[in-house]
Design an enzyme around this catalytic site. Structure first.
Site, PDB file in Angstrom:
ATOM      1  N   ASP A  33     -46.654 -16.240  22.044  1.00 14.67           N
ATOM      2  CA  ASP A  33     -46.288 -16.801  23.368  1.00 14.67           C
ATOM      3  C   ASP A  33     -47.521 -17.130  24.203  1.00 14.67           C
ATOM      4  O   ASP A  33     -47.566 -18.152  24.883  1.00 14.67           O
ATOM      5  CB  ASP A  33     -45.282 -15.910  24.130  1.00 14.67           C
ATOM      6  CG  ASP A  33     -45.768 -14.514  24.472  1.00 14.67           C
ATOM      7  OD1 ASP A  33     -46.787 -14.061  23.899  1.00 14.67           O
ATOM      8  OD2 ASP A  33     -45.116 -13.857  25.317  1.00 14.67           O
ATOM      9  N   GLY A 118     -41.512   1.872  26.407  1.00 13.29           N
ATOM     10  CA  GLY A 118     -42.571   1.790  25.394  1.00 13.29           C
ATOM     11  C   GLY A 118     -42.047   1.547  23.998  1.00 13.29           C
ATOM     12  O   GLY A 118     -42.626   1.992  23.013  1.00 13.29           O
ATOM     13  N   SER A 122     -39.058  -4.349  25.879  1.00 13.11           N
ATOM     14  CA  SER A 122     -39.349  -4.931  27.206  1.00 13.11           C
ATOM     15  C   SER A 122     -38.687  -4.231  28.374  1.00 13.11           C
ATOM     16  O   SER A 122     -38.056  -4.873  29.223  1.00 13.11           O
ATOM     17  CB  SER A 122     -38.940  -6.407  27.246  1.00 13.11           C
ATOM     18  OG  SER A 122     -39.713  -7.117  26.383  1.00 13.11           O
ATOM     19  N   ASP A 168     -41.090 -12.025  27.410  1.00 17.14           N
ATOM     20  CA  ASP A 168     -40.199 -10.914  27.773  1.00 17.14           C
ATOM     21  C   ASP A 168     -39.455 -11.180  29.077  1.00 17.14           C
ATOM     22  O   ASP A 168     -38.243 -10.987  29.177  1.00 17.14           O
ATOM     23  CB  ASP A 168     -41.002  -9.614  27.911  1.00 17.14           C
ATOM     24  CG  ASP A 168     -41.734  -9.259  26.642  1.00 17.14           C
ATOM     25  OD1 ASP A 168     -41.485  -9.912  25.611  1.00 17.14           O
ATOM     26  OD2 ASP A 168     -42.559  -8.334  26.676  1.00 17.14           O
ATOM     27  N   TYR A 218     -53.661  -4.938  22.790  1.00 15.48           N
ATOM     28  CA  TYR A 218     -53.014  -6.214  23.086  1.00 15.48           C
ATOM     29  C   TYR A 218     -54.033  -7.173  23.711  1.00 15.48           C
ATOM     30  O   TYR A 218     -54.183  -8.319  23.284  1.00 15.48           O
ATOM     31  CB  TYR A 218     -51.837  -5.973  24.033  1.00 15.48           C
ATOM     32  CG  TYR A 218     -51.014  -7.199  24.348  1.00 15.48           C
ATOM     33  CD1 TYR A 218     -49.915  -7.531  23.556  1.00 15.48           C
ATOM     34  CD2 TYR A 218     -51.313  -8.025  25.420  1.00 15.48           C
ATOM     35  CE1 TYR A 218     -49.151  -8.649  23.830  1.00 15.48           C
ATOM     36  CE2 TYR A 218     -50.557  -9.146  25.707  1.00 15.48           C
ATOM     37  CZ  TYR A 218     -49.480  -9.446  24.917  1.00 15.48           C
ATOM     38  OH  TYR A 218     -48.720 -10.565  25.191  1.00 15.48           O
TER      39      TYR A 218
HETATM   40  C1  GLA Z   1     -45.321  -8.147  24.373  1.00 11.65           C
HETATM   41  C2  GLA Z   1     -45.675  -9.163  25.456  1.00 11.65           C
HETATM   42  C3  GLA Z   1     -45.113 -10.538  25.131  1.00 11.65           C
HETATM   43  C4  GLA Z   1     -45.469 -10.969  23.717  1.00 11.65           C
HETATM   44  C5  GLA Z   1     -45.177  -9.862  22.711  1.00 11.65           C
HETATM   45  C6  GLA Z   1     -45.676 -10.187  21.334  1.00 11.65           C
HETATM   46  O1  GLA Z   1     -43.941  -7.919  24.339  1.00 11.65           O
HETATM   47  O2  GLA Z   1     -45.190  -8.739  26.709  1.00 11.65           O
HETATM   48  O3  GLA Z   1     -45.554 -11.478  26.071  1.00 11.65           O
HETATM   49  O4  GLA Z   1     -46.808 -11.380  23.644  1.00 11.65           O
HETATM   50  O5  GLA Z   1     -45.751  -8.621  23.102  1.00 11.65           O
HETATM   51  O6  GLA Z   1     -45.012 -11.292  20.823  1.00 11.65           O
END
Ligand code: GLA
Length: 383
Positions: A33, A118, A122, A168, A218
Site C-alpha cells: 500500500d 497487535g 488493525s 487499514d 515496519y
Molecule cells: C500494516 C499497515 C498497512 C499495511 C500493512 C502491510 O497493517 O498499517 O498500511 O502496510 O501493514 O500490508
C-alpha cells in the site's frame, strides 16, 4: 455489565449515540500500500464500538472498558498526549480533525474493542476511524468516510509515529458487508468485489506471538523500498512508485539493486502483479487460482520481504498441510499477528483442531481462532 449501563456508571448519564468501525483482513496485496500498489482488504465483524454523549465541556473523555481507564483530552491543547498509552490514537484523530477545520465539542466516549490488539487485524485503525466518526457526529459536522480514512492515517503517521499506508483505515471506513475492496493505494480509486469463496470458508487465526519491534521493522522496510525506488528510477525515470513497474520492467532494471534491497523490491513488484490476477480470479469465482496466489504471497513475505518469522510461518504452513485447506498466509504488518486460511466448508472444525495441535507442538503455546464474517466497516446508531 452491559455497555449502556457501564456508560451510565462511568459518566453519570446515558449515551446518545453508538458508532463502530471494523478491523480488517486482507486477501492479498501485503506491504504494497505504501508503494502505490493495489490491495484487497475486507472489513470484519470484529470492531471498535463507541458509545457517546456530548458533555458540554472542552474535554473529550475516553474510557476503555477492558482497561477500566479514562484519558481526559483537553481540546484546547491536544498536542500534549503523544506519550499516552491509552488515548493517544484518539488525541491524534482530534488533532488532525482540528487541523483540517472540523469544529469539535467535548464528549464522553466509552470504547469496547473486539479486534484483538497487535494482531494484524488493525485495531488501531478501528479505534481511529470510530473516533473520527463519533466526534463528527457529536459536533453535528458533515463528513465523508473516505476523508475520515485519510485523516485517520494522517493521525497514525504524524501523531502516533507509525508510518503506515492507507489500507487499514480505508478498509475500516469503507468496508461493505460481504464485499472485498479492490483499492488502488496510489489514486484511492476503489471497487467492491463480492466476497464469495464458493465451497470454501475464510478462517482467521492468531499466532499469539508477543508483540515486539513491529513499528521499527515496519519503518525499516519502508526505508528499504524507498531506496529501491530511487535506484530503479535511474533506469525508469518515469516511475513514481514501485507499483508502476511491471515484472518485465523490473527484470530489465533490477541489476541496479543488490542484496536485501533487490529482494524487497521483487516482493512488491510481484505482489502487485498477484493482486491483479487475484482480483480477476475472485470475480470469476476461480478460488483455486486465488488460493495459489495467496500461498505465493505468504512465501514472498517470508523469503523476500522477511516479515513473517517463526510463528506466522509455523501457523501458515501447519494450515496448508491440513486436510481441506487450500491456502494460508499471514496478513498485516507481520512479525506475529494473524493468518487467513481458505478451508473447505464442513472441514473447518477439524481444521482448527489439527492446526491448533500442530502449532502448539511447533512453538509451545496456543493459536487463537476467531469466528469472523465480512460486515460493513462503519455503523452509526442514535440511542
Ligand atoms: C500494516 C499497515 C498497512 C499495511 C500493512 C502491510 O497493517 O498499517 O498500511 O502496510 O501493514 O500490508
Amino acid at each position: 455489565m452491559e455497555q449502556a449501563a457501564l456508560f451510565q456508571k462511568v459518566f453519570g448519564a446515558a449515551h446518545t449515540l453508538e458508532a463502530s468501525a471494523a478491523g480488517r483482513i486482507n486477501l492479498i496485496g501485503e506491504h504494497v500500500d505504501y508503494c502505490g500498489g493495489k490491495v484487497m482488504p475486507a472489513s470484519l465483524n470484529l470492531c471498535c464500538r463507541v458509545l457517546a454523549r456530548r458533555n458540554g465541556t472542552n474535554f473529550v473523555n475516553v474510557y476503555a472498558d477492558d482497561l477500566d481507564e479514562t484519558a481526559r483530552l483537553d481540546l484546547t491543547r491536544i498536542g500534549d498526549y503523544k506519550g499516552l498509552h491509552w488515548g493517544k490514537y484518539q488525541a491524534g484523530v482530534i488533532s488532525v480533525l482540528q487541523q483540517a477545520g472540523y469544529p469539535l465539542v467535548g464528549c464522553d466516549l466509552l470504547y469496547s474493542c473486539s479486534v484483538p490488539f497487535g494482531s494484524g487485524l488493525s485495531s488501531s485503525a478501528a479505534i481511529e476511524v470510530a473516533t473520527a466518526v463519533v466526534l463528527n457526529e457529536m459536533a453535528g459536522n458533515a463528513y465523508e468516510l473516505k476523508e475520515m480514512a485519510i485523516l485517520s492515517q494522517k493521525a497514525e503517521n504524524e501523531y502516533c509515529g507509525v508510518n503506515c499506508g492507507i489500507m487499514d483505515q480505508f478498509a475500516s471506513a469503507m468496508g461493505k458487508k460481504d464485499r472485498a475492496i479492490l483499492l488502488d493505494c496510489k489514486t484511492l480509486a476503489y471497487e467492491y468485489i463480492p466476497f464469495e469463496l464458493g465451497n470454501y470458508e475464510l478462517i482467521v487465526a492468531n499466532c499469539n506471538k508477543p508483540h515486539a519491534l513491529v513499528t521499527s521493522k515496519y519503518n525499516e522496510r519502508r526505508g528499504e523500498v524507498e531506496e529501491a525506488l530511487k535506484l530503479l528510477k535511474s533506469v525508469h525515470p518515469a516511475i513514481s512508485c514501485l507499483a508502476d513497474l511491471t515484472p518485465q520492467a523490473f527484470e530489465e532494471a533490477k541489476h541496479v539493486l543488490h542484496g536485501k534491497i533487490a529482494d524487497r523490491a521483487a516482493h512488491v513488484v510481484y505482489e502487485c502483479a498477484r493482486v491483479k490476477e487475484a482480483a480477476e480470479a475472485l470475480k470469476a469465482g476461480d478460488i483455486q487460482t486465488l488460493a495459489k496466489l495467496i500461498n505465493a504471497s505468504h512465501d514472498s513475505l517470508s523469503k523476500l520481504y522477511e516479515v513473517t518469522g517463526k510463528e506466522p510461518d509455523a501457523l501458515a504452513y501447519a494450515a496448508r498441510e491440513t486436510e481441506g485447506c487450500i491456502a494460508s498466509r499471514m496478513i498485516g504488518a507481520g512479525f506475529g499477528g494473524c493468518t487467513i486460511s481458505l478451508v473447505e466448508k464442513g472441514k473447518t472444525e477439524a481444521f482448527k483442531a489439527a492446526v491448533g495441535a500442530k502449532y502448539r507442538a511447533a512453538v509451545g503455546y496456543d493459536a487463537s481462532f476467531y469466528d469472523t464474517s465480512i460486515q460493513d466497516g462503519v455503523t452509526v446508531k442514535k440511542a
